[in-house]
Design a protein around this motif. Structure first.
Motif, short mmCIF file in Angstrom:
data_model
loop_
_atom_site.label_atom_id
_atom_site.label_comp_id
_atom_site.label_asym_id
_atom_site.label_seq_id
_atom_site.Cartn_x
_atom_site.Cartn_y
_atom_site.Cartn_z
N LEU A 160 0.83 -1.21 0.00
CA LEU A 160 0.00 0.00 0.00
C LEU A 160 0.86 1.26 0.00
N TRP A 161 2.01 1.20 0.68
CA TRP A 161 2.86 2.37 0.84
C TRP A 161 3.92 2.43 -0.26
N GLN A 162 3.47 2.51 -1.49
CA GLN A 162 4.34 2.64 -2.65
C GLN A 162 3.86 3.84 -3.46
N PRO A 163 4.77 4.59 -4.09
CA PRO A 163 4.36 5.78 -4.84
C PRO A 163 3.30 5.49 -5.90
N GLY A 164 3.47 4.40 -6.64
CA GLY A 164 2.49 4.08 -7.67
C GLY A 164 1.12 3.77 -7.09
#
Length: 370
Positions: free
Chosen positions: A311-315
């Protein structure tokens, strides 16, 4: 333990947010987020496009729902591409269905129905999962965890619908019966816990003629019930009890819809047992049948850290923002209200602009003659 603390933290955050929002959203100023000037009128005012809190909270509900689905599926080891593909397929069908069913049932071209959209989504989800499972078997020679996916879908749905009821409070739609017309038990229960809506552009005012009337806070009740249902389902999910989580969230949510509509006063098709209640009853039976027929998938152990990492990814964050903004624009551009803006200069405009104190103020643009 980590997952239980995570769910508890979410419960505290939602409780604090709801405590404030339930109090302020029925007020008149909490209907419009912004007004965008479109064209100038003859008197110098500007005709506007109104952007509503209804759309903002609908967009946030969609963002929360997609985030919950991605979190849960990633925790169970489902590839992100599969999760996003299923999400896109569901939204592509359910968003138009929300408007189409409202037009057919309620004879309203300007409204949306979450009940109708959810019914379509519940029917569609197993078919999409069947197709995704076939692709997964062909490409990776492994089956998809179908029951965890279904449980994640229903948890995301009830969470999204719970948050989405904040939109209904802001617009004053889906409103409850007045306390004077409610059963005796409801008058006692909600004597100190009711809603009073203000503003003639609220739906409860222009459609129900109940501005400044004490009403059953059915939107808030649904908001709390669905959020608690989602959090309970999430706790069961992280303990590997997928079939129970699926049955609880789907059946509980649909049965609440059947019951809660008896406490509502807005137009729902002109029948005592509405089309939406029929849809919800069928969806509850359908969910029980699916949970009984499909394997539980209890061998898959969810890992909270894996879900949070995905969930904690830029994309992924960008995708969530696009979903939120897209749903905001889709449902938040008001076609049922109008607006006008007038612009002018502040009394101390000379000092702020650094102009000569003797300068004359500019003349307003004259209105165009036909």
């Amino acid at each position: 333990m980590d997952a239980d603390l995570f769910v508890l933290a979410l419960a505290v955050l939602f409780a604090l947010s709801y405590r404030i929002l339930f109090r302020v959203l029925p007020r008149e100023r909490w209907q419009f987020v912004a007004c965008l000037p479109l064209a100038k009128n003859r008197d110098g005012t500007w005709r506007t496009l109104n952007l509503t809190y209804y759309g903002l909270f609908t967009g946030l509900a969609g963002g929360f729902g997609v985030a919950a689905f991605v979190l849960l599926t990633a925790a169970s080891g489902v590839p992100l591409g599969i999760a996003l593909g299923l999400t896109a397929g569901i939204l592509a069908v359910c968003l138009p269905a929300a408007k189409l069913i409202a037009t057919v049932v309620e004879k309203s071209r300007h409204g949306f129905t979450v009940g109708g959209a959810s019914f379509v989504g519940i029917l569609l989800a197993p078919l999409l999962l069947w197709g995704a499972d076939e692709l997964f078997r062909q490409w990776w020679q492994e089956p998809l965890p179908v029951m965890p996916l279904l449980a994640a879908m229903t948890i995301a749905y009830v969470l999204g619908e719970g948050v989405g009821r904040l939109a209904c409070i802001s617009f004053g739609c889906c409103y409850g019966k007045s306390l004077e017309q409610a059963p005796a038990w409801a008058r006692r229960c909600f004597a100190g816990l009711h809603h009073v809506f203000h503003g003639f552009t609220k739906k409860i005012a222009f459609a129900g003629n109940m501005e400044a009337v004490r009403v059953i806070p059915i939107q808030a009740l649904t908001c709390v019930f669905y959020t608690l249902l989602a959090l309970a389902g999430m706790a069961l999910y992280f303990h590997g009890l997928y079939a129970i989580a699926f049955a609880l969230t789907l059946t509980g949510g649909q049965l609440w819809r059947v019951y809660s509509e008896f406490l509502r006063a807005d137009f729902r098709g002109g029948k005592r047992f509405t089309v939406y209640q029929t849809m919800a009853s069928l969806a509850a039976l359908y969910g029980l049948l699916i949970s009984a027929l499909l394997p539980g998938g209890d061998t898959v152990v969810p890992v909270l850290s894996a879900g949070l990492t995905t969930l904690w990814q830029p994309g992924m964050i960008l995708c969530l923002q696009l979903v939120t903004v897209g749903m905001f624009l889709f449902s938040g551009t008001s076609t049922i209200t109008t607006g006008e803006l007038r612009f002018g200069l502040a009394p101390d405009w000379r000092g702020q602009a650094g102009c000569d104190s003797e300068a004359e103020p500019p003349l307003a643009t004259p209105a165009r003659r036909p």
